[in-house]
Design an enzyme around this catalytic site. Structure first.
Site, PDB file in Angstrom:
ATOM      1  N   HIS A   1     -10.368 -52.748 123.846  1.00 47.52           N
ATOM      2  CA  HIS A   1      -9.738 -53.695 124.776  1.00 47.52           C
ATOM      3  C   HIS A   1     -10.616 -54.941 124.944  1.00 47.52           C
ATOM      4  CE1 HIS A   1      -8.202 -49.731 126.469  1.00 47.52           C
ATOM      5  NE2 HIS A   1      -7.073 -50.390 126.246  1.00 47.52           N
TER       6      HIS A   1
ATOM      7  N   VAL B   1     -10.613 -51.364 116.472  1.00 44.23           N
ATOM      8  CA  VAL B   1     -12.068 -51.242 116.598  1.00 44.23           C
ATOM      9  C   VAL B   1     -12.428 -49.763 116.433  1.00 44.23           C
ATOM     10  CG1 VAL B   1     -14.056 -51.601 118.119  1.00 44.23           C
ATOM     11  CG2 VAL B   1     -12.151 -53.233 118.146  1.00 44.23           C
TER      12      VAL B   1
END
Ligand code: PAF
Length: 277
Positions: free
Chosen positions: A36, A175
């Protein structure tokens, strides 16, 4: 710390005072991790103002118990957002987001029926409905979504194009931890042994093996895979490890390892849907 804004009305009047400045928006359900924060950093680099939202959206959960169990970590989240240079945190409650009691919905009839949609009925309608509301409220120039939830990303892009919504959807790469595991709020619920095993999902997806072979290997390793499938130029999978459902996707080899020359799927492997593997 980001300034907290709790209602759509409050944000709308604030937004007017920001006229002429570009706004980048990162929608989340909180319990934030580096994935995030990466979206927030990208938004920070490309916009004058950055807004993140935290709203645990009840309509996109399949089980009420999953909604209740979803970790709420507001204080830690605020610190992470501050570190990424986020200016505002939109943190509404359900009654402000659903004044209609969810009688108005945004649905999609093709992509939303497949893979995640087949295993999580109603999930994408809940997700699209809340994303539509959030995009309408925030009025951002750009909104940032991770490729980790690849079907979600496709659906949001499709909705924005179909409904002529004045926002650019920016896709950001997944990620991963150093061992390859895609970052997810759910990883925190894995036991130490499961955490050791979990990176195998990404490893197998990136291998040259067929979808069916990947499905078999996952089963042998103690996962309960729901699907391994190649489409949209990606290889995608969902698999349970204990009571944690992991999803991941990677670019498909040659843009679609399991597609034949005519572009048709020649190898689709779904546990409950087709029973293969
Ligand atoms: O990806 C998520 O966290 C959610 O699906 C989203 C986009 C914030 C909508 O609730």
């Amino acid at each position: 710390m980001p300034t907290i804004v709790s209602t759509p009305t409050e944000w709308r009047s604030l937004r007017k005072s920001l006229a002429g400045r570009s706004v980048g928006f990162v929608p989340t359900m909180g319990n934030l991790h580096e994935g995030h924060i990466d979206l927030c950093r990208r938004a920070r680099a490309e916009n004058d103002i950055v807004v993140a939202s935290i709203f645990v959206n009840p309509t996109q959960f399949n089980q009420a118990s999953d909604f209740e169990k979803y970790a709420r970590t507001l204080e830690a989240d605020k610190k992470l957002l501050a570190g990424a240079g986020v200016d505002y945190l939109f943190h509404p409650d359900a009654k402000d987001m659903y004044p209609d009691d969810y009688s108005i919905k945004v649905g999609e009839e093709e992509i939303a029926k497949e893979l995640e949609g087949a295993f999580r009925p109603g999930h994408f309608t809940g997700m699209l409905t809340v994303v539509m509301k959030l995009l309408n409220i925030i009025g951002a120039e750009r909104a940032y979504f991770g490729e980790k939830d690849f079907q979600q990303l496709l659906l949001v892009k499709k909705m924005v194009a179909a409904l002529f919504m004045p926002v650019e959807i920016i896709a950001c790469p997944t990620v991963r931890a150093q061992n390859g595991l895609a970052l997810s709020s759910r990883n925190a619920r894995l036991t130490p042994e499961q955490l050791e095993k979990a990176p195998l999902l990404a490893e197998l997806l990136q291998s040259g093996m067929s979808d069916a072979a990947v499905m078999k290997k996952l089963e042998e390793a103690g996962f309960k895979p729901e699907y391994v499938d190649t489409r949209w130029g990606r290889r995608l999978a969902a698999a349970w490890l204990g009571d944690v459902r992991l999803i991941d996707n990677v670019p498909a080899v040659n843009g679609g390892a399991a597609q034949n020359a005519a572009g048709q799927h020649n190898e689709v492997c779904h546990a409950a849907v087709s029973g293969c593997g």
